[in-house]
Design a protein around this motif. Structure first.
Motif, PDB file in Angstrom:
ATOM      1  N   TRP A   1      -1.592  10.084   3.846  1.00  0.00           N
ATOM      2  CA  TRP A   1      -1.802   8.637   3.858  1.00  0.00           C
ATOM      3  C   TRP A   1      -1.544   8.096   5.257  1.00  0.00           C
ATOM      4  CZ3 TRP A   1       0.574   4.122   5.153  1.00  0.00           C
ATOM      5  CH2 TRP A   1      -0.031   2.957   4.699  1.00  0.00           C
ATOM      6  N   PRO A   2      -2.430   7.252   5.771  1.00  0.00           N
ATOM      7  CA  PRO A   2      -3.745   6.938   5.204  1.00  0.00           C
ATOM      8  C   PRO A   2      -4.716   8.088   5.397  1.00  0.00           C
ATOM      9  CG  PRO A   2      -3.439   5.791   7.291  1.00  0.00           C
ATOM     10  CD  PRO A   2      -2.148   6.493   7.010  1.00  0.00           C
ATOM     11  N   ASN A   3      -5.667   8.183   4.485  1.00  0.00           N
ATOM     12  CA  ASN A   3      -6.662   9.256   4.526  1.00  0.00           C
ATOM     13  C   ASN A   3      -7.857   8.792   5.365  1.00  0.00           C
ATOM     14  OD1 ASN A   3      -8.076  11.580   4.055  1.00  0.00           O
ATOM     15  ND2 ASN A   3      -8.652  11.059   1.958  1.00  0.00           N
ATOM     16  N   SER A   4      -7.645   8.787   6.668  1.00  0.00           N
ATOM     17  CA  SER A   4      -8.664   8.272   7.583  1.00  0.00           C
ATOM     18  C   SER A   4      -8.688   9.090   8.869  1.00  0.00           C
ATOM     19  CB  SER A   4      -8.374   6.798   7.918  1.00  0.00           C
ATOM     20  OG  SER A   4      -9.175   6.338   8.967  1.00  0.00           O
TER      21      SER A   4
ATOM     22  N   THR B   1      -1.945   9.589  10.644  1.00  0.00           N
ATOM     23  CA  THR B   1      -1.299   9.865   9.361  1.00  0.00           C
ATOM     24  C   THR B   1       0.164   9.439   9.406  1.00  0.00           C
ATOM     25  OG1 THR B   1      -2.760  11.750   8.968  1.00  0.00           O
ATOM     26  CG2 THR B   1      -0.714  11.671   7.701  1.00  0.00           C
TER      27      THR B   1
ATOM     28  N   ILE C   1       1.348   4.251  -3.155  1.00  0.00           N
ATOM     29  CA  ILE C   1       1.211   5.695  -2.982  1.00  0.00           C
ATOM     30  C   ILE C   1       2.487   6.409  -3.421  1.00  0.00           C
ATOM     31  CG2 ILE C   1       0.880   7.552  -1.310  1.00  0.00           C
ATOM     32  CD1 ILE C   1      -1.653   5.962  -1.835  1.00  0.00           C
TER      33      ILE C   1
ATOM     34  N   PRO D   1       0.816  -1.224   0.000  1.00  0.00           N
ATOM     35  CA  PRO D   1       0.000   0.000   0.000  1.00  0.00           C
ATOM     36  C   PRO D   1       0.849   1.274   0.000  1.00  0.00           C
ATOM     37  CG  PRO D   1      -0.864  -1.574   1.587  1.00  0.00           C
ATOM     38  CD  PRO D   1       0.464  -2.105   1.136  1.00  0.00           C
ATOM     39  N   ILE D   2       1.953   1.265   0.769  1.00  0.00           N
ATOM     40  CA  ILE D   2       2.827   2.440   0.813  1.00  0.00           C
ATOM     41  C   ILE D   2       3.530   2.630  -0.526  1.00  0.00           C
ATOM     42  CG2 ILE D   2       4.906   3.423   1.879  1.00  0.00           C
ATOM     43  CD1 ILE D   2       4.075   2.153   4.486  1.00  0.00           C
TER      44      ILE D   2
END
Length: 204
Positions: A187-190, A195, A116, A112-113
């Motif tokens: 990231w992550p956008n939560s 972050t 991005i 995932p990283i």
């Protein structure tokens, strides 16, 4: 006694193993130990071996060193989105040798990283990393390197400068903001997960 100002010289990197070791040290510093995690204890030697070759993100071709009295005290690594799309993973995998399995496993684990970090918008000039020797921080070397990167970005025809910075690195974020960069995503956008890193950008 008045302290004499040191002259800061910027120069392109050379395809030499010893310079590659210095690049690897600074790159891992900029990435807060990420490359050591990815490649293990031999990470600096592996990166230095790959650094000598062209056509990939860790190549000497994208590196500028900062020197004071002929001593390397910092570096920057950056490239265009078009260059990034043509990069090969072969030089790093070849340099990794027995650690190539670890590298591939870590690529899967941190997928995932990587997705991005490797997603660079069309027209962007991406700053992979900037690092300065501890004793020379605050001397303006970071600003000088960033100005050189911006000059190269404009010369390449890129329309925007972008980079990713650790959410914990307040000093770097302040520098980039002072140089006109703004936070464009995280990231992550939560709202529920802390972050990890922030993408910052500046239109040219």
């Amino acid at each position: 006694m008045e302290r004499k100002e040191k002259t800061i010289l910027l120069r392109p990197a050379k395809p030499e193993f010893e310079e590659g070791l210095q690049f690897a040290h600074y790159l891992d510093q900029a990435a807060e130990g990420f490359f050591r995690i990815m490649l293990g204890r031999e990470s600096e030697s592996i990166i230095a071996t790959a650094y000598i070759d062209g056509g990939h993100s860790l190549s000497y071709e994208h590196v500028i060193f900062a020197e004071v009295d002929t001593k390397i005290v910092g570096m920057s690594s950056s490239f265009t989105e078009k260059q990034q799309r043509m990069f090969s993973e072969e030089p790093l995998q070849s340099a990794a040798k027995r650690n190539v399995i670890r590298l591939k496993l870590m690529r899967i684990l941190f997928a995932p990283i990587w997705r991005i970090l490797e997603t660079i918008p069309e027209g962007d000039f991406y700053v992979q990393g900037i690092a300065i020797e501890a004793e020379f921080r605050g001397a303006g070397i970071g600003s000088i390197l960033m100005q050189e990167i911006e000059n190269r970005a404009r010369a390449s025809g890129s329309t925007r400068l972008s980079l990713d910075v650790s959410a914990k690195n307040d000093g770097a974020r302040r520098l980039y903001k002072r140089l006109g960069m703004v936070e464009s995503s995280k990231w992550p956008n939560s709202s529920f997960i802390p972050t990890v890193f922030i993408r910052m950008s500046k239109y040219l």
